[in-house]
Design a protein around this motif. Sequence first.
Motif: not given
Length: 567
Positions: A187-192, A207-211
Motif C-alpha cells: 500500500l503506497d498511501g491514501y488520496t483524500i 498532493e501525494e498519497p499519505q500513509k
Amino acid sequence: MPSKPAPIKKAANKEPAKKEEKAAEPEPAPEPAPEAAPAEAAPAEAPAEGEAAPAEAPAAEEPKPPTPPPADAASAAEETPAAADEAPADAAAPAVEETPAAAAEAPADAAAAPATEEAAPAADGEAPAADAEAAEAAPEEPKAPTPPPPPPKEPTSAPVDLFIEDKNDTSVTIIWSQPETIGHTGLDGYTIEIAKDGTEDWKAVNEEPQKSCRYVIKNLTTGDRLKIRVVAVNAGGRSAPCALPEAVLVKEVADRPKVRMPRFLRQRYVANVGAKINLTIPFTGKPKPVVSWTKDGQPLDTKRVNIRSTDRDSIVFIRAAERDDSGVFEICVKVDDFEDKAQFILQIVELPGPPASLKIVDTWGFNVALEWTPPKDNGNTEITGYTIQKADKKTGDWFTVLEHYHRLNATISDLIMGNTYNFRAFSENKCGISESAIMAKQEAKILKTGIDYKPPEYKERDSSEAPKFTTSLNDRATTVGYSTKLLCSVRGSPKPKVQWMKNQMIIGDDPKYRQICVQGICSLEIRKPGNFDGGVYSCKAKNDHGEATVSCKLEVKQAAVADADKK
C-alpha cells in the motif's frame, strides 16, 4: 612426439562428444546451457599440463548446430595452438563459462556448447580417460527450478470505517481504517478527495498519497456542504473509494454542550417557605448553547421562577419560595444536533400540622396508654417524630414526657395516684415542631386501686381559745422621714380578727400604714413618719371567745441640724 598420439586423441574425443549429444537430446532447449558449465570446467584445466592440440580437428568431425554459437564459444574454438599453450588454465575457464548466458537466449546453442567443450580435451594428449569421466558426470547435476511468472499487479480493496472525528468553521478532520485486502504489491498511501454537494467534481486535497489513516482537510469555506471520500493507492492503481454517507456542513462545533451540575444539587435541595432561591448551574459548549428549562416535564412558569442564562451558566431565581414551587427542574443545553440534560429536585417545606387525633386507650395503676394518627399536613416533607406532654389538672402546667418519638402509640408511666391528667401531642419535621397541638378529649384519673384505708376514730378536742398575745408591743423611737415597724404575736381559736389603732382611733386603709398578719405574727409599718405620727399605738385581737389588746408608745424625733446650717 605430438604427431603420434594425435589419432588416439581423436578417437577419445569422439566418444565423449557422442555421449554429450545423447545426453543433450532428451533435455529441453533452454536447459542444457547451465548443465554444460561443469563439463567445461574439467577439460579446461587439461591444456595447462601438456601441449594443446589444434581445436579445428575435433570440431570438423562433429555436427554443427543449426545456429551459430555465441561469440564467446566461437572465439574459444578458433584459438591457435600457440595461444592455447600460452593461456593458463584460469584464463580458459571464463571464456567457456560465458556460453551458458548465450545458450539461454537460443535453444540451438545447446549443441554448440559440447562442440566447444571438445576443443579443450583434444589438446590434452595425456589424460583422455579423465575427460571422458567428466563428460559422463555432467548430465547428472541437479536441474535448477523454473522461475514462476510474475503475478499480475492488482489494486487494494476500498478503505473502511470512514467517519468525521471533528470539525469547525474552516476544517474537517476525518479518520478511517485500512483496507481489508491489501495484496502482494503493498500500500503506497491514501488520496483524500472532496466535491461540493450536488456535483461530481472530485478534487484531491493531498498532493501525494499519505500513509496515516487520519487527515485534516483545511482552508474550507464556512457554510459549504462537501462530499468526502478516501481512495487507497498502490502499484496496481486506485482502489474503490470509501465515501461518507452524507455531505458534511462546514460549521464550527468546537465543544459539545455539557451541563456541570453542582454537587449540592445532585440530590434533593430543601428550602423553607418564604426563603429566597438563587441557584447557578454552569455548563460548557461552543458556540453559545441554547438553554431551555422545564418543571415536572412542563414549560417553566416565568411568573414564579426567573431564569437568566449567559454563555457559561444559567441562574434560577425565586424571590419568596412557596410550596407549589417544589418539583423536578430540568435544564437542556443544545448546540446544533448535540444536547445535554440535567435535573435537580427542589423541595419547599414548612412546619407540619398537629396530629389528626389523640385518645386515651387505657388507664391502669400508674400508667396511661395513648394512641394518635399522623397529621393531615406534613409540611411537604416527612414527619421525623412526635412530642407528648402531660399536665396535672390541679396546676395546669405542661411537662414533656416524650420527645422525637417515632411511633404512633406510647405508654406514659410514673403518674401520681389520685391525680387527674390531660395529654397533648405535637408533630415534628425538618423545619421543627408544629405550632399547635392536639389534646385528648378524655382525662386520665389515676385511682387508688387496691387500697382500702380507714382512718382511726379520735375524740374531737375543744381547742377554742380566746385571743392572747404571746408577744407584746414595745415602745419605739424613730426619726422624721425614717420608716419604722411595730411587731407583736397573738394566738386564739378560732383565728382572731386583728385591728390596729392610734390614740384609740382605728387605722383604716390609710396608705401611710401597712398592716400584715401571717401565722399569728402581726406587724404595722409606718412609712416615713412625720412630726404628727407619734403617739400610742394599740393592737386589738378579737374572736367569739373574747378579745385582747396590747399598746406601745412611738416617739418621732427631729433630725439633728448642724450649727452652720442654723446660721
